[in-house]
Write an enzyme that holds these catalytic residues in place. Structure first.
Site: not given
Length: 282
Positions: A37, A67, A142, A176, A179, A211, A226, A256
């Site tokens: 964050r 990441h 990504e 991902d 995603h 991912h 996820h 993840e």
């Protein structure tokens, strides 16, 4: 051998992450370069990095993935936020010079109603500026689920960013599974076609990592939630197809999923069984 790991906390240092990875049956791992964050990164501990590199070589840990924090927005409306993204990525990439072979993954950002063309221009401009510094780390864009004005919701958007980068030789993509599924790519029923489309639009040589995440939501939902492997709408058979696919199985896979270390250990063992090379190829 399947290269698979999960996301680990970098708070204890690289050697500790390497030891945790080996302890759960992983041979790679992903970590945040700093608080996801935002905030400052910890001071580099070169002794810890040296100890990790020796441990990694001894235990066969290869191509770890750094990441970037979620707070970076390379295509923000505010110039100060775009500069913050550039400064943070430069700091991260400078640190990664001490970890040769690692890759650096980031979310392209959100254009906040400026339009995709503006978003593409801002992201590629930042990458061009970063390239002027001569970092050796491969940077990965990504694939994103497409929430709101999120960039990277389609292979075409990622291709457009890549095309605007003058030297894209160290630029790749991290796919991902949650995603792309949430973004409308049906990897459950049409994995081969999705891979073919990626190859046609971007080129499989650009695909450097994956991912692995199941999805709480349905195909094309654009939600990005996820779930543990096999417990969402993607389902276990699709992940078996992914880890055994001849055009994907050589890639490093990073979990993840919402798990603790024991949960990751179970998922890694399960995916290794699914990827058993004694089975027929997909």
């Amino acid at each position: 051998m399947l290269r698979i790991g999960c996301h680990l906390s970098s708070a204890k240092g690289f050697l500790a992450m390497g030891q945790e990875a080996v302890g759960i049956g992983a041979n790679t791992f992903q970590f945040f370069t700093r608080n996801p964050r935002g905030g400052r990164a910890k001071e580099l501990n070169l002794e810890d990095i040296a100890a990790y590199r020796s441990y990694a070589e001894e235990h066969g840990i290869a191509q770890i993935l750094a990441h970037a924090p979620y707070t970076l927005n390379a295509c923000a409306r505010d110039e100060g936020l775009r500069q913050f993204a550039y400064d943070t990525m430069c700091d991260d990439l400078g640190r990664l010079e001490y970890l040769p072979g690692a890759a650096y993954n980031f979310h392209p950002g959100s254009h906040v109603k400026q339009g995709t063309e503006t978003g593409i221009r801002y992201i590629s401009d930042m990458l061009n500026r970063i390239n002027e510094n001569g970092y050796g780390t491969t940077i990965l864009l990504e694939t994103m689920a497409g929430k709101g004005t999120e960039m990277g919701r389609s292979f075409e958007e990622l291709r457009a960013i890549i095309d605007e980068v003058e030297d894209s030789s160290r630029l790749g993509v991290c796919m991902d599974t949650c995603h792309v599924f949430d973004g409308g790519y049906d990897i459950v029923n049409h994995l081969d076609q999705v891979i073919e489309e990626f190859d046609r639009v971007i080129g499989l040589e650009r695909l450097k990592a994956m991912h692995l995440n199941d999805s709480l939501n349905g195909l094309g939902s654009h939600k990005d939630r996820h779930e543990k492997i096999g417990e969402g709408n993607i389902g276990l058979p699709a992940f078996e197809a992914v880890v055994r696919h001849p055009k994907l199985k050589h890639l490093p896979f990073f979990l993840e999923t919402p798990n603790d270390l024991e949960g990751y250990k179970r998922e890694i063992a399960m995916l290794r069984r699914l990827a058993d090379v004694s089975k027929d190829s997909v």
